[in-house]
Design a protein around this motif. Sequence first.
Motif, PDB file in Angstrom:
ATOM      1  N   LEU A   1      51.582  41.368  38.304  1.00 37.66           N
ATOM      2  CA  LEU A   1      51.261  40.822  39.620  1.00 37.66           C
ATOM      3  C   LEU A   1      49.961  40.030  39.596  1.00 37.66           C
ATOM      4  O   LEU A   1      49.845  38.997  40.272  1.00 37.66           O
ATOM      5  CB  LEU A   1      51.176  41.958  40.646  1.00 37.66           C
ATOM      6  N   MET A   2      48.973  40.498  38.841  1.00 36.33           N
ATOM      7  CA  MET A   2      47.716  39.756  38.771  1.00 36.33           C
ATOM      8  C   MET A   2      47.926  38.375  38.154  1.00 36.33           C
ATOM      9  O   MET A   2      47.344  37.377  38.614  1.00 36.33           O
ATOM     10  CB  MET A   2      46.683  40.549  37.965  1.00 36.33           C
ATOM     11  N   ASN A   3      48.771  38.285  37.133  1.00 35.78           N
ATOM     12  CA  ASN A   3      49.046  36.981  36.524  1.00 35.78           C
ATOM     13  C   ASN A   3      49.776  36.062  37.495  1.00 35.78           C
ATOM     14  O   ASN A   3      49.506  34.855  37.550  1.00 35.78           O
ATOM     15  CB  ASN A   3      49.864  37.163  35.242  1.00 35.78           C
TER      16      ASN A   3
ATOM     17  N   THR B   1      36.233  26.130  37.790  1.00 41.04           N
ATOM     18  CA  THR B   1      36.249  27.519  37.348  1.00 41.04           C
ATOM     19  C   THR B   1      36.201  28.424  38.573  1.00 41.04           C
ATOM     20  O   THR B   1      35.252  28.363  39.363  1.00 41.04           O
ATOM     21  CB  THR B   1      35.057  27.834  36.431  1.00 41.04           C
ATOM     22  N   LEU B   2      37.218  29.256  38.735  1.00 39.58           N
ATOM     23  CA  LEU B   2      37.341  30.098  39.921  1.00 39.58           C
ATOM     24  C   LEU B   2      36.740  31.483  39.699  1.00 39.58           C
ATOM     25  O   LEU B   2      36.785  32.013  38.582  1.00 39.58           O
ATOM     26  CB  LEU B   2      38.820  30.259  40.301  1.00 39.58           C
ATOM     27  N   PRO B   3      36.213  32.090  40.756  1.00 39.11           N
ATOM     28  CA  PRO B   3      35.773  33.487  40.670  1.00 39.11           C
ATOM     29  C   PRO B   3      36.997  34.402  40.648  1.00 39.11           C
ATOM     30  O   PRO B   3      38.107  33.971  40.961  1.00 39.11           O
ATOM     31  CB  PRO B   3      34.958  33.677  41.953  1.00 39.11           C
ATOM     32  N   PRO B   4      36.822  35.672  40.296  1.00 40.82           N
ATOM     33  CA  PRO B   4      37.971  36.592  40.265  1.00 40.82           C
ATOM     34  C   PRO B   4      38.610  36.727  41.640  1.00 40.82           C
ATOM     35  O   PRO B   4      37.941  36.615  42.672  1.00 40.82           O
ATOM     36  CB  PRO B   4      37.338  37.927  39.816  1.00 40.82           C
ATOM     37  N   LEU B   5      39.910  36.956  41.634  1.00 41.09           N
ATOM     38  CA  LEU B   5      40.617  37.205  42.886  1.00 41.09           C
ATOM     39  C   LEU B   5      40.239  38.572  43.448  1.00 41.09           C
ATOM     40  O   LEU B   5      39.881  39.494  42.702  1.00 41.09           O
ATOM     41  CB  LEU B   5      42.134  37.172  42.653  1.00 41.09           C
ATOM     42  N   THR B   6      40.323  38.710  44.745  1.00 40.26           N
ATOM     43  CA  THR B   6      40.143  40.005  45.389  1.00 40.26           C
ATOM     44  C   THR B   6      41.497  40.455  45.931  1.00 40.26           C
ATOM     45  O   THR B   6      42.299  39.652  46.395  1.00 40.26           O
ATOM     46  CB  THR B   6      39.121  39.938  46.535  1.00 40.26           C
ATOM     47  N   VAL B   7      41.744  41.755  45.847  1.00 34.13           N
ATOM     48  CA  VAL B   7      43.001  42.334  46.319  1.00 34.13           C
ATOM     49  C   VAL B   7      42.708  43.136  47.581  1.00 34.13           C
ATOM     50  O   VAL B   7      41.797  43.977  47.606  1.00 34.13           O
ATOM     51  CB  VAL B   7      43.632  43.243  45.250  1.00 34.13           C
ATOM     52  N   SER B   8      43.464  42.883  48.614  1.00 43.08           N
ATOM     53  CA  SER B   8      43.236  43.567  49.882  1.00 43.08           C
ATOM     54  C   SER B   8      43.623  45.042  49.784  1.00 43.08           C
ATOM     55  O   SER B   8      44.386  45.455  48.899  1.00 43.08           O
ATOM     56  CB  SER B   8      44.049  42.903  51.002  1.00 43.08           C
TER      57      SER B   8
ATOM     58  N   VAL C   1      46.405  33.497  48.451  1.00 38.06           N
ATOM     59  CA  VAL C   1      47.233  32.704  47.547  1.00 38.06           C
ATOM     60  C   VAL C   1      48.525  33.405  47.166  1.00 38.06           C
ATOM     61  O   VAL C   1      49.461  32.775  46.652  1.00 38.06           O
ATOM     62  CB  VAL C   1      46.446  32.362  46.262  1.00 38.06           C
ATOM     63  N   PHE C   2      48.606  34.709  47.402  1.00 35.38           N
ATOM     64  CA  PHE C   2      49.770  35.469  46.948  1.00 35.38           C
ATOM     65  C   PHE C   2      49.822  36.775  47.713  1.00 35.38           C
ATOM     66  O   PHE C   2      48.784  37.331  48.099  1.00 35.38           O
ATOM     67  CB  PHE C   2      49.631  35.743  45.442  1.00 35.38           C
ATOM     68  N   SER C   3      51.033  37.281  47.944  1.00 32.17           N
ATOM     69  CA  SER C   3      51.185  38.600  48.545  1.00 32.17           C
ATOM     70  C   SER C   3      52.353  39.301  47.888  1.00 32.17           C
ATOM     71  O   SER C   3      53.284  38.654  47.380  1.00 32.17           O
ATOM     72  CB  SER C   3      51.394  38.504  50.063  1.00 32.17           C
ATOM     73  N   ALA C   4      52.312  40.613  47.871  1.00 34.80           N
ATOM     74  CA  ALA C   4      53.362  41.396  47.232  1.00 34.80           C
ATOM     75  C   ALA C   4      53.763  42.544  48.132  1.00 34.80           C
ATOM     76  O   ALA C   4      52.912  43.178  48.771  1.00 34.80           O
ATOM     77  CB  ALA C   4      52.898  41.926  45.875  1.00 34.80           C
ATOM     78  N   GLN C   5      55.059  42.800  48.181  1.00 37.51           N
ATOM     79  CA  GLN C   5      55.592  43.927  48.933  1.00 37.51           C
ATOM     80  C   GLN C   5      55.904  45.037  47.935  1.00 37.51           C
ATOM     81  O   GLN C   5      56.707  44.848  47.018  1.00 37.51           O
ATOM     82  CB  GLN C   5      56.862  43.525  49.691  1.00 37.51           C
TER      83      GLN C   5
ATOM     84  N   GLU D   1      47.564  41.638  49.638  1.00 38.74           N
ATOM     85  CA  GLU D   1      47.307  40.208  49.556  1.00 38.74           C
ATOM     86  C   GLU D   1      46.237  39.932  48.506  1.00 38.74           C
ATOM     87  O   GLU D   1      45.284  40.708  48.352  1.00 38.74           O
ATOM     88  CB  GLU D   1      46.867  39.660  50.912  1.00 38.74           C
ATOM     89  N   TYR D   2      46.421  38.837  47.814  1.00 37.73           N
ATOM     90  CA  TYR D   2      45.474  38.405  46.778  1.00 37.73           C
ATOM     91  C   TYR D   2      44.743  37.181  47.324  1.00 37.73           C
ATOM     92  O   TYR D   2      45.383  36.174  47.664  1.00 37.73           O
ATOM     93  CB  TYR D   2      46.218  38.070  45.487  1.00 37.73           C
TER      94      TYR D   2
END
Length: 221
Positions: free
Chosen positions: A179-181, A125-132, A67-71, A100-101
């Motif tokens: 970034l998590m938000n 209700t979603l489970p927590p995101l995982t960060v690669s 759903v999201f990625s950060a450099q 990647e999230y």
Amino acid sequence: MATSDREQPRTVAPTMAPPVRRAPWVLFALTLAAAVWLAWRAFGPEQLGDPLATSLLAFEKQNSLTVFSAQLAPVVASDDERMLGLLKSKQIAVIPARVEYRLDLSQIDRQRMRWNDANRTLTVTLPPLTVSRPNLDEARAQYIREGVLITRDAQERLNRNNTRLAEQQAAKQAANPVLMNLARTAARDAVQQNLTIPLQVAGYDNVTVEVRFDGEKDASQ
């Protein structure tokens, strides 16, 4: 003369490149809409009358969704000393990293969904995101080296230390609240669109999809 190898890895103040937001879920949503439409045509409205079943169909064959990625651009430094401190070297490195999230769609079942027929609202209700794990791009890394003589062994050790430190720094940066938000917001938007489109295709007009994460207050309460 006897030699003594000492390594003193340390971390300098990190920098962060602007996060890059991606939306692979747009194509994902369109694909789901087509799948639901085909199912609707094949089985008829009686088979898809349950909005929860329609929503679960949207996630049925999906494992995870990015759903999201950060450099990121962690800045790290390592020191190396040899020959009782006579040979000193230092290397500062800026190593780009991408994280990647992801959302584990396999955890989203009927228990995580609630349908309010009165106001045609689906709450998920979603489970927590995982960060690669950070993906370091060492081909684009930039280095500053100091030392009169940097031996091959010293250079290899400096590289290893900086790679390890850069990965640690990138992981810490990826977990920061900003970034998590952003990632959670992207996940909410993705799930909302991924569920709204199939529900509308299945005949649920004026439907509202509310998305939250575990531990967050229900907006309807």
